[in-house]
Enzyme design. Sequence first.
Site, PDB file in Angstrom:
ATOM      1  N   ASP B  55      38.320   0.263  46.438  1.00 47.48           N
ATOM      2  CA  ASP B  55      38.676   1.602  45.951  1.00 47.48           C
ATOM      3  C   ASP B  55      37.964   2.645  46.799  1.00 47.48           C
ATOM      4  O   ASP B  55      36.751   2.541  47.024  1.00 47.48           O
ATOM      5  CB  ASP B  55      38.180   1.792  44.507  1.00 47.48           C
ATOM      6  CG  ASP B  55      39.134   1.217  43.476  1.00 47.48           C
ATOM      7  OD1 ASP B  55      40.109   0.559  43.861  1.00 47.48           O
ATOM      8  OD2 ASP B  55      38.875   1.433  42.270  1.00 47.48           O
ATOM      9  N   LYS B 112      47.614   3.814  42.897  1.00 48.32           N
ATOM     10  CA  LYS B 112      47.920   3.453  41.511  1.00 48.32           C
ATOM     11  C   LYS B 112      48.944   4.401  40.894  1.00 48.32           C
ATOM     12  O   LYS B 112      48.859   5.612  41.063  1.00 48.32           O
ATOM     13  CB  LYS B 112      46.642   3.515  40.663  1.00 48.32           C
ATOM     14  CG  LYS B 112      45.630   2.411  40.962  1.00 48.32           C
ATOM     15  CD  LYS B 112      44.443   2.540  40.026  1.00 48.32           C
ATOM     16  CE  LYS B 112      43.247   1.709  40.463  1.00 48.32           C
ATOM     17  NZ  LYS B 112      43.443   0.258  40.309  1.00 48.32           N
TER      18      LYS B 112
END
Lengths: 190, 325
Positions: B55, B112
């Site tokens: 991430d 996402k």
Amino acid sequence: MTVGVLALQGDFREHSAILRQLGADPLEVRLPRQLASVNHLIIPGGESTTIGRLLALYGMLEPLRARAGRDLAVWGTCAGAILLAREILDQKQGGQPTLSVMDITVRRNAYGGQLNSFELPIDAPAFGEGPLHGVFIRAPLIEAVGQGVEVLARLPDGAIIAARQGRLLATTFHPELTADARVHRYFLEL
Amino acid sequence: MVEYLGNQFRCSRSRPQVSDAAVGALGNRGEVMEKSTWTTRVGLAQMLKGGVIMDVVTPEQARIAEEAGAVAVMALERVPADIRAQGGVARMSDPELILAIKAAVTIPVMAKARIGHFVEAQVLEALGIDYIDESEVLTPADEEHHINKHKFKIPFVCGCKNIGEGLRRITEGAAMLRTKGEAGTGNVVEAVRHARAVNSELRRLQSLDEDELFVYAKNIQASYELVKQVAAAGRLPVVNFAAGGIATPADAALMMQLGVDGVFVGSGIFKSGDPAKRARAIVEATTHFNDPEIIARVSKSLGEPMVGIEISKIPAEQLMAQRGW
């Protein structure tokens, strides 16, 4: 003959499964001592920046450069083809560790990102009769080959997708993702 | 429909006909070229195996991740630990940020979308990134339906706690799975629970006879055809990564020894004291997951790990793994 599959990252298990179908007993290579015991090595698909970094970190760039094409036959698929190439275009910022042993110029992600990944039957008589099933995933392209490099397959528009220089083999596609073992058989005979 | 053919799974429903545009985009490369097939979608995940997906919230972090050996980055505005701390509705990230991260690196970029938010997914596909995570880390947009992922050319990864959930996501078109874990906690316990659940159910599935498979499929709310094929193959038809709570090299190696194909590290890297060093260590531990001496060496002096949270201290309505159906 001992066949190794470089198992630092990527789809090395798919390669091993096909080698087993051909009766070989492949060794997963993660460290120099494992590398020293093989005389055929497949560098699988994966991320060339990741595999290159781990090759450098674990002291395998030099032994590979010293042996590749001599007492060690090497086949690179996709990321592996990038790592074999003498010249890499579109490297990551700051460049990337590479073997630089085969006289080819390779462009990374030559077709674009994942949305341009594709499948296509390939004519490649060198690997036997009938087309191969070509699977191209964020694939590189062999843009130029030096003297002494034999072109084994091209796309219909002429783009080079497989080449051989003595005991070095590069394919920009993934025979390990298909049920066809012809390219693996070809490599074991190098 | 996913079919199992010998050693391969095929998904016929998501194999689009070749369009003129697809052929035109690459010049005249033959009328039989197929783009964005099931094989290429699942195949990209296969290329990520044995790797770490990190991430990142800035292009600078993406560069640190790439230098450390990440196989892909997940472009986000906030890591899960901050989403958890700040509360509110968590949405798809700003496209400008995602494009800036995409421009900074050469490795695949994921982003996402909210569960069920098919327009966020359309936007992400239009940005030309490589993978969409339909993620419980964001606030769900639909409490009944997941995205119909067959309608997209871009591949999706989805979280699962068990095999039934995983197979439902595959039936909807997911080309990659991951454990849900409990994101943003730095606590690996839920990821372990989910990986063990999938493994033990896979083993059990192989011991069932045909009559029992009908009941099993009904009980786990998955398609009988897919259950039958998974039982015959003895494995999932797509790659399965670990995610949710991985914070140390030993956590990553633990998940790999439990049989996952690779790891996602969310808050664990950039919420720690020395992100570059920890990122490198987690990459090495993921490759050498069976070599305790290497894991010991790379685990030395990594600085402060992210602060962890006990799962039992999290109010039930804030548990992210419970989102998705």
